[in-house]
Scaffold this motif. Structure first.
Motif, PDB file in Angstrom:
ATOM      1  N   LEU A  91       0.587  -1.197  -0.056  1.00  0.00           N
ATOM      2  CA  LEU A  91      -0.058   0.144   0.043  1.00  0.00           C
ATOM      3  C   LEU A  91       0.753   1.159  -0.116  1.00  0.00           C
ATOM      4  O   LEU A  91       1.633   1.390   0.862  1.00  0.00           O
ATOM      5  N   LYS A  92       0.704   2.168  -1.028  1.00  0.00           N
ATOM      6  CA  LYS A  92       1.346   3.287  -1.020  1.00  0.00           C
ATOM      7  C   LYS A  92       1.142   4.333   0.029  1.00  0.00           C
ATOM      8  O   LYS A  92       0.007   4.238   0.446  1.00  0.00           O
ATOM      9  N   MET A  93       2.072   4.798   0.911  1.00  0.00           N
ATOM     10  CA  MET A  93       1.599   5.702   1.881  1.00  0.00           C
ATOM     11  C   MET A  93       1.422   7.134   1.607  1.00  0.00           C
ATOM     12  O   MET A  93       2.116   7.573   0.634  1.00  0.00           O
ATOM     13  N   ASN A  94       0.085   7.571   2.114  1.00  0.00           N
ATOM     14  CA  ASN A  94      -0.082   9.022   1.726  1.00  0.00           C
ATOM     15  C   ASN A  94      -0.064  10.014   3.012  1.00  0.00           C
ATOM     16  O   ASN A  94      -0.093   9.555   3.985  1.00  0.00           O
ATOM     17  N   GLY A  95      -0.059  11.224   2.675  1.00  0.00           N
ATOM     18  CA  GLY A  95      -0.114  12.117   3.720  1.00  0.00           C
ATOM     19  C   GLY A  95      -1.690  12.728   3.983  1.00  0.00           C
ATOM     20  O   GLY A  95      -1.719  13.950   4.640  1.00  0.00           O
ATOM     21  N   GLY A  96      -2.617  12.017   3.539  1.00  0.00           N
ATOM     22  CA  GLY A  96      -4.054  12.075   3.869  1.00  0.00           C
ATOM     23  C   GLY A  96      -4.963  11.295   3.327  1.00  0.00           C
ATOM     24  O   GLY A  96      -4.187  10.307   2.886  1.00  0.00           O
ATOM     25  N   ALA A  97      -6.115  11.460   3.382  1.00  0.00           N
ATOM     26  CA  ALA A  97      -7.018  10.512   2.823  1.00  0.00           C
ATOM     27  C   ALA A  97      -7.186  10.302   1.470  1.00  0.00           C
ATOM     28  O   ALA A  97      -7.887   9.461   0.751  1.00  0.00           O
ATOM     29  N   THR A  98      -6.616  11.320   0.714  1.00  0.00           N
ATOM     30  CA  THR A  98      -6.734  11.321  -0.755  1.00  0.00           C
ATOM     31  C   THR A  98      -5.628  10.776  -1.387  1.00  0.00           C
ATOM     32  O   THR A  98      -4.453  10.947  -1.124  1.00  0.00           O
ATOM     33  N   GLU A  99      -5.889   9.818  -2.458  1.00  0.00           N
ATOM     34  CA  GLU A  99      -4.625   9.177  -3.003  1.00  0.00           C
ATOM     35  C   GLU A  99      -3.663  10.035  -3.794  1.00  0.00           C
ATOM     36  O   GLU A  99      -4.349  11.073  -4.381  1.00  0.00           O
ATOM     37  N   GLY A 100      -2.485   9.842  -3.621  1.00  0.00           N
ATOM     38  CA  GLY A 100      -1.473  10.819  -4.230  1.00  0.00           C
ATOM     39  C   GLY A 100      -1.001  11.990  -3.476  1.00  0.00           C
ATOM     40  O   GLY A 100      -0.207  12.940  -3.904  1.00  0.00           O
TER      41      GLY A 100
END
Lengths: 240, 119
Positions: A91-100
Motif C-alpha cells: 500500500l502506497k503511503m499518503n499524507g492524507g485521505a486522498t490518493e497521491g
C-alpha cells in the motif's frame, strides 16, 4: 493495493469470483463477508474496517442490480478476489485521505547532542506519532530510520540514538507503523492506498510486515507491506 | 453400390459465392468461441485461463494483455472456459493493465532505491 506474495513463502495468488452486493468500480480494494441476511454478496471495506475480509479484488464488478431485467439477463454481478489469507499487499503511503497526497514533511529545528531527540517544525502530538517509524530524508542520517518512542508537541524522542546528531534543516517523514508491531492501517478514500497521516494505532485491521522508503521520493513513493489482519479464511475465523 | 456425384465444373463466381458463404461461419476476431468468455470480455473482467485455453486465446484481438506484474501472471483459480480449478494465466483488459503497469513501475522504482524497515 497490490499482491506481492504470501507470508507462507508462496508467490501464487488464489483467485475466486464472488457475487457483489454493491457496484465495485475500483480494483485492488478489500472486500468483506456481508452480515447475515444483509446482502447478496461481498461488501466493500471501509477506511477504518476490514473485519472478516475475504481478500482484495482484481477487477471491477459492473453495475450492481437487484431488479429483474427486462431481457431476463443475469442479475448476478461478480468480482475476482485474491483469497490467500496470508497474502502480503503493498500500500502506497499518503499524507492524507486522498490518493497521491505527499506525506507530511518534518524539518528539524534543532537536535539533541546525544542523538536521542529532535524538535520538529510540525506538531508531533496530533496526530499521535509515538510508536511510529521516523525516516530521515536529508541530513547526516539520510536513509536511516528510527522508532519514535515518545513525543511532546514538537519534540520526538528515541530510545536508540540516531547515528549522527540531528541538525537544523534535516528532513524526516513519519509513518504510524513499526513492523511487525503495527496492527492497523487506515485506508485512503478509494481504499487502494494507506493514509499515513493518522495517529498510531488507528485504522483497519492489518498486520504490517515491512516499510519500503524510497530515498529519492520518500514523501510520494514509499510503501507499507501488510497482511489483512482479520481474514475469514484464516484458521481462527473458520466459523465466520 | 451408391455413386457419389461431385460437381467439378465450378465457375469463378461459384467459388466466390462459396467463400462469402463461409465467412458467415468464420469466427470474427473478437469471438473466443466460449459464450461465457465472451461475456467476461464484454464486461471487461479479469480472465483466468488454464494453459490449454490460454494458448487458444488471442489477447490482443480481445484488447486484453497479461497482467503486468510477473507474480500475477500465473494464479490459481477456475478457468473461465472449462471451469477447472488449477494454475492459470491472468489476463487484464488493456485499460486496467495500463494502470497496473504504472503502479508496478512505481513500486519497482521504490524497491530499487528503498530502505527496507522491518525492525
Amino acid at each position: 493495493m497490490d499482491f506481492q506474495g504470501s507470508i507462507n513463502g508462496g508467490s501464487t495468488a488464489v483467485i475466486k469470483r464472488y457475487q457483489v452486493a454493491a457496484t465495485k468500480a475500483t480494483a485492488g480494494v478489500p472486500v468483506l463477508v456481508p452480515a447475515p441476511a444483509a446482502g447478496s454478496g461481498v461488501i466493500v471495506a471501509t477506511t477504518t474496517s476490514t473485519a472478516k475480509a475475504v481478500g482484495v479484488t482484481v477487477d471491477t464488478s459492473g453495475t450492481y442490480v437487484t431488479a429483474q431485467q427486462t431481457d431476463s439477463a443475469d442479475t448476478a454481478r461478480t468480482v475476482g478476489v485474491i483469497i490467500n489469507p496470508g497474502a502480503i499487499y503493498s500500500l502506497k503511503m499518503n499524507g492524507g485521505a486522498t490518493e497521491g497526497t505527499a506525506m507530511v514533511l518534518h524539518t528539524a529545528v534543532s537536535g539533541a547532542s546525544d542523538g536521542l531527540s529532535f524538535v520538529s517544525d510540525v506538531n508531533t502530538d496530533s496526530p499521535e506519532l509515538a510508536g511510529g517509524t521516523v525516516f530521515c530524508l536529508t541530513g547526516a542520517n539520510a536513509g536511516r530510520w528510527n522508532r519514535c518512542t515518545s513525543n511532546s508537541t514538537t519534540t520526538m524522542t528515541f530510545i536508540r540514538a540516531w547515528p549522527s546528531d540531528v541538525a537544523a534543516g534535516d528532513t524526516f517523514v513519519v509513518a504510524p507503523y513499526f513492523p511487525p508491531a503495527g496492527i492497523t492501517i487506515q485506508l485512503t478514500t478509494l481504499l487502494t492506498q494507506a493514509d499515513a497521516s493518522i495517529a498510531v494505532g488507528t485504522g483497519a485491521a492489518f498486520k504490517s510486515v515491512e516499510l519500503l522508503w524510497d530515498q529519492n521520493n520518500g514523501r510520494t513513493n514509499s510503501y507499507v507491506n501488510a497482511v489483512l489482519g482479520n481474514h475469514v479464511f484464516a484458521a481462527t475465523l473458520a466459523d465466520s | 453400390m451408391v455413386d457419389v456425384l461431385v460437381r467439378k465444373d465450378y465457375s469463378a463466381q461459384d467459388v466466390q459465392l462459396a467463400d462469402l458463404k463461409r465467412v458467415e461461419f468464420r469466427r470474427n476476431r473478437y469471438t473466443s468461441g466460449s459464450a461465457h468468455l465472451d461475456d467476461m470480455i464484454a464486461l471487461q473482467k479479469a480472465l483466468i485461463l488454464c494453459d490449454s485455453h490460454a494458448r487458444k486465446f488471442k489477447p490482443r484481438a480481445a484488447r486484453y494483455e497479461l497482467h503486468p506484474a510477473e507474480n500475477m501472471r500465473t494464479v490459481v483459480g477456475n478457468c473461465d472456459v472449462c471451469k477447472m480449478m488449477g494454475p492459470g494465466v491472468l489476463f487484464l483488459p488493456q485499460s486496467q493493465a495500463a494502470d497496473e503497469r504504472k503502479k508496478r513501475e512505481q513500486y519497482l522504482r521504490c524497491l530499487e532505491y528503498s530502505t527496507i524497515v522491518s525492525s
